[in-house]
Motif scaffolding. Structure first.
Motif, PDB file in Angstrom:
ATOM      1  N   GLU A  69       3.029   4.980   2.849  1.00  0.00           N
ATOM      2  CA  GLU A  69       2.683   4.799   4.255  1.00  0.00           C
ATOM      3  C   GLU A  69       1.723   3.630   4.362  1.00  0.00           C
ATOM      4  OE1 GLU A  69      -0.900   7.906   4.883  1.00  0.00           O
ATOM      5  OE2 GLU A  69       1.086   8.784   4.647  1.00  0.00           O
ATOM      6  N   GLN A  70       1.687   3.084   5.507  1.00  0.00           N
ATOM      7  CA  GLN A  70       0.852   1.913   5.735  1.00  0.00           C
ATOM      8  C   GLN A  70      -0.615   2.279   5.660  1.00  0.00           C
ATOM      9  OE1 GLN A  70       2.364  -0.966   6.076  1.00  0.00           O
ATOM     10  NE2 GLN A  70       0.547  -2.161   6.315  1.00  0.00           N
ATOM     11  N   ARG A  71      -1.347   1.623   4.788  1.00  0.00           N
ATOM     12  CA  ARG A  71      -2.786   1.869   4.706  1.00  0.00           C
ATOM     13  C   ARG A  71      -3.593   0.624   5.074  1.00  0.00           C
ATOM     14  NH1 ARG A  71      -3.006   2.500  -1.794  1.00  0.00           N
ATOM     15  NH2 ARG A  71      -2.672   0.345  -2.279  1.00  0.00           N
ATOM     16  N   ASP A  72      -2.903  -0.402   5.506  1.00  0.00           N
ATOM     17  CA  ASP A  72      -3.569  -1.603   6.005  1.00  0.00           C
ATOM     18  C   ASP A  72      -2.656  -2.222   7.065  1.00  0.00           C
ATOM     19  OD1 ASP A  72      -1.551  -3.163   4.749  1.00  0.00           O
ATOM     20  OD2 ASP A  72      -2.690  -3.237   2.909  1.00  0.00           O
ATOM     21  N   ASN A  73      -2.983  -3.384   7.513  1.00  0.00           N
ATOM     22  CA  ASN A  73      -2.169  -3.991   8.573  1.00  0.00           C
ATOM     23  C   ASN A  73      -1.319  -5.151   8.047  1.00  0.00           C
ATOM     24  OD1 ASN A  73      -4.168  -5.798   8.095  1.00  0.00           O
ATOM     25  ND2 ASN A  73      -4.820  -6.024  10.212  1.00  0.00           N
ATOM     26  N   THR A  74      -0.870  -5.047   6.797  1.00  0.00           N
ATOM     27  CA  THR A  74      -0.065  -6.124   6.225  1.00  0.00           C
ATOM     28  C   THR A  74       1.274  -6.267   6.929  1.00  0.00           C
ATOM     29  OG1 THR A  74      -1.088  -5.775   4.061  1.00  0.00           O
ATOM     30  CG2 THR A  74       0.972  -7.000   4.100  1.00  0.00           C
ATOM     31  N   PHE A  75       1.957  -5.146   7.154  1.00  0.00           N
ATOM     32  CA  PHE A  75       3.296  -5.192   7.738  1.00  0.00           C
ATOM     33  C   PHE A  75       3.294  -4.543   9.115  1.00  0.00           C
ATOM     34  CE2 PHE A  75       3.943  -5.206   3.139  1.00  0.00           C
ATOM     35  CZ  PHE A  75       4.696  -6.347   3.007  1.00  0.00           C
ATOM     36  N   TYR A  76       4.042  -5.151  10.032  1.00  0.00           N
ATOM     37  CA  TYR A  76       4.197  -4.563  11.355  1.00  0.00           C
ATOM     38  C   TYR A  76       5.665  -4.620  11.723  1.00  0.00           C
ATOM     39  CZ  TYR A  76       3.599  -3.125  16.068  1.00  0.00           C
ATOM     40  OH  TYR A  76       3.701  -2.400  17.228  1.00  0.00           O
ATOM     41  N   PRO A  77       6.248  -3.519  12.153  1.00  0.00           N
ATOM     42  CA  PRO A  77       5.606  -2.206  12.283  1.00  0.00           C
ATOM     43  C   PRO A  77       5.245  -1.645  10.907  1.00  0.00           C
ATOM     44  CG  PRO A  77       7.969  -2.020  12.682  1.00  0.00           C
ATOM     45  CD  PRO A  77       7.671  -3.487  12.528  1.00  0.00           C
ATOM     46  N   PRO A  78       4.263  -0.752  10.860  1.00  0.00           N
ATOM     47  CA  PRO A  78       3.822  -0.196   9.582  1.00  0.00           C
ATOM     48  C   PRO A  78       4.986   0.442   8.821  1.00  0.00           C
ATOM     49  CG  PRO A  78       2.322   0.424  11.325  1.00  0.00           C
ATOM     50  CD  PRO A  78       3.513  -0.215  11.984  1.00  0.00           C
ATOM     51  N   LYS A  79       4.997   0.228   7.523  1.00  0.00           N
ATOM     52  CA  LYS A  79       6.057   0.771   6.674  1.00  0.00           C
ATOM     53  C   LYS A  79       5.562   0.841   5.235  1.00  0.00           C
ATOM     54  CE  LYS A  79       8.286  -3.000   7.890  1.00  0.00           C
ATOM     55  NZ  LYS A  79       9.336  -3.866   8.231  1.00  0.00           N
ATOM     56  N   GLY A  80       6.280   1.587   4.425  1.00  0.00           N
ATOM     57  CA  GLY A  80       5.972   1.637   3.006  1.00  0.00           C
ATOM     58  C   GLY A  80       6.304   0.309   2.347  1.00  0.00           C
ATOM     59  N   TYR A  81       5.661   0.037   1.232  1.00  0.00           N
ATOM     60  CA  TYR A  81       5.904  -1.218   0.523  1.00  0.00           C
ATOM     61  C   TYR A  81       5.541  -1.065  -0.949  1.00  0.00           C
ATOM     62  CZ  TYR A  81       0.844  -1.930   1.212  1.00  0.00           C
ATOM     63  OH  TYR A  81      -0.520  -1.791   1.235  1.00  0.00           O
ATOM     64  N   PHE A 109      14.301  -3.384  -5.190  1.00  0.00           N
ATOM     65  CA  PHE A 109      14.056  -2.105  -4.521  1.00  0.00           C
ATOM     66  C   PHE A 109      14.323  -2.192  -3.022  1.00  0.00           C
ATOM     67  CE2 PHE A 109      10.635  -1.596  -7.948  1.00  0.00           C
ATOM     68  CZ  PHE A 109      11.503  -0.973  -8.821  1.00  0.00           C
ATOM     69  N   ALA A 110      14.476  -3.406  -2.496  1.00  0.00           N
ATOM     70  CA  ALA A 110      14.746  -3.654  -1.074  1.00  0.00           C
ATOM     71  C   ALA A 110      13.680  -3.052  -0.168  1.00  0.00           C
ATOM     72  CB  ALA A 110      16.142  -3.169  -0.683  1.00  0.00           C
ATOM     73  N   LYS A 111      12.427  -3.127  -0.616  1.00  0.00           N
ATOM     74  CA  LYS A 111      11.278  -2.709   0.187  1.00  0.00           C
ATOM     75  C   LYS A 111      10.382  -3.926   0.372  1.00  0.00           C
ATOM     76  CE  LYS A 111      10.813   2.063  -1.266  1.00  0.00           C
ATOM     77  NZ  LYS A 111       9.876   3.039  -0.799  1.00  0.00           N
ATOM     78  N   PRO A 112       9.584  -3.947   1.420  1.00  0.00           N
ATOM     79  CA  PRO A 112       8.624  -5.047   1.543  1.00  0.00           C
ATOM     80  C   PRO A 112       7.710  -5.080   0.311  1.00  0.00           C
ATOM     81  CG  PRO A 112       8.730  -3.790   3.579  1.00  0.00           C
ATOM     82  CD  PRO A 112       9.498  -3.016   2.548  1.00  0.00           C
ATOM     83  N   VAL A 113       7.267  -6.282  -0.032  1.00  0.00           N
ATOM     84  CA  VAL A 113       6.408  -6.472  -1.204  1.00  0.00           C
ATOM     85  C   VAL A 113       5.156  -7.211  -0.772  1.00  0.00           C
ATOM     86  CG1 VAL A 113       6.253  -7.426  -3.541  1.00  0.00           C
ATOM     87  CG2 VAL A 113       8.458  -6.604  -2.676  1.00  0.00           C
TER      88      VAL A 113
END
Length: 149
Positions: A69-81, A109-113
């Motif tokens: 889960e998003q624990r900072d504001n790196t990605f918007y909308p918040p998502k796992g990475y 893994f096709a997830k944000p990094v």
């Protein structure tokens, strides 16, 4: 492009010796020896360390953290990475695309990094399609990559 085989590193004394060699030959800022020793003491079977062996030696390694889960504001909308920590290739093995192989493994893994650009590595991350988030932590640029849809 052919990539080197990335392996999950076992938490054992052999890998600890490999990390000691990294600490002696690599960049002090990228050392993960303390983190690995803590993992060894805690007997954590679910290691987050990955590497590439060449000539029966650990030539490149990184640590990964899977953030659900998003624990900072790196990605918007918040998502796992996935966060890449302290990726390093030993000097004797640089130029063999081992760093690119480690990053391609994570991108598969096709997830944000997310990563912190350490020791002037911004050009490396940019070459691998990471973007500067314009944010910093501890005076390090935060670089991000998003999978294409």
């Amino acid at each position: 492009m052919t990539f080197a085989k990335v392996e999950k590193l076992p938490v054992n004394y052999k890998t600890a010796e490999d990390f000691e060699r990294f600490a002696a030959q690599g960049n002090a800022e990228l050392s993960m020896l303390d983190e690995f020793r803590l993992s060894l003491i805690e007997s954590d079977d679910d290691t987050l360390f990955y590497g590439i062996y060449m000539d029966n030696e650990l030539a490149a390694r990184m640590a990964l953290t899977f953030v659900n889960e998003q624990r900072d504001n790196t990605f918007y909308p918040p998502k796992g990475y996935v966060e890449i920590s302290k990726l390093e290739v030993l000097p004797a093995y640089q130029g063999n695309k081992l760093g690119s192989s480690l990053v391609a493994f994570v991108q598969s893994f096709a997830k944000p990094v997310r990563t912190k650009a350490r020791v002037n590595s911004e050009a490396f991350w940019t070459k691998l399609h990471f973007k500067d988030s314009q944010k910093q932590e501890n005076n390090l640029s935060i670089m991000t990559w998003q999978p294409t849809k």
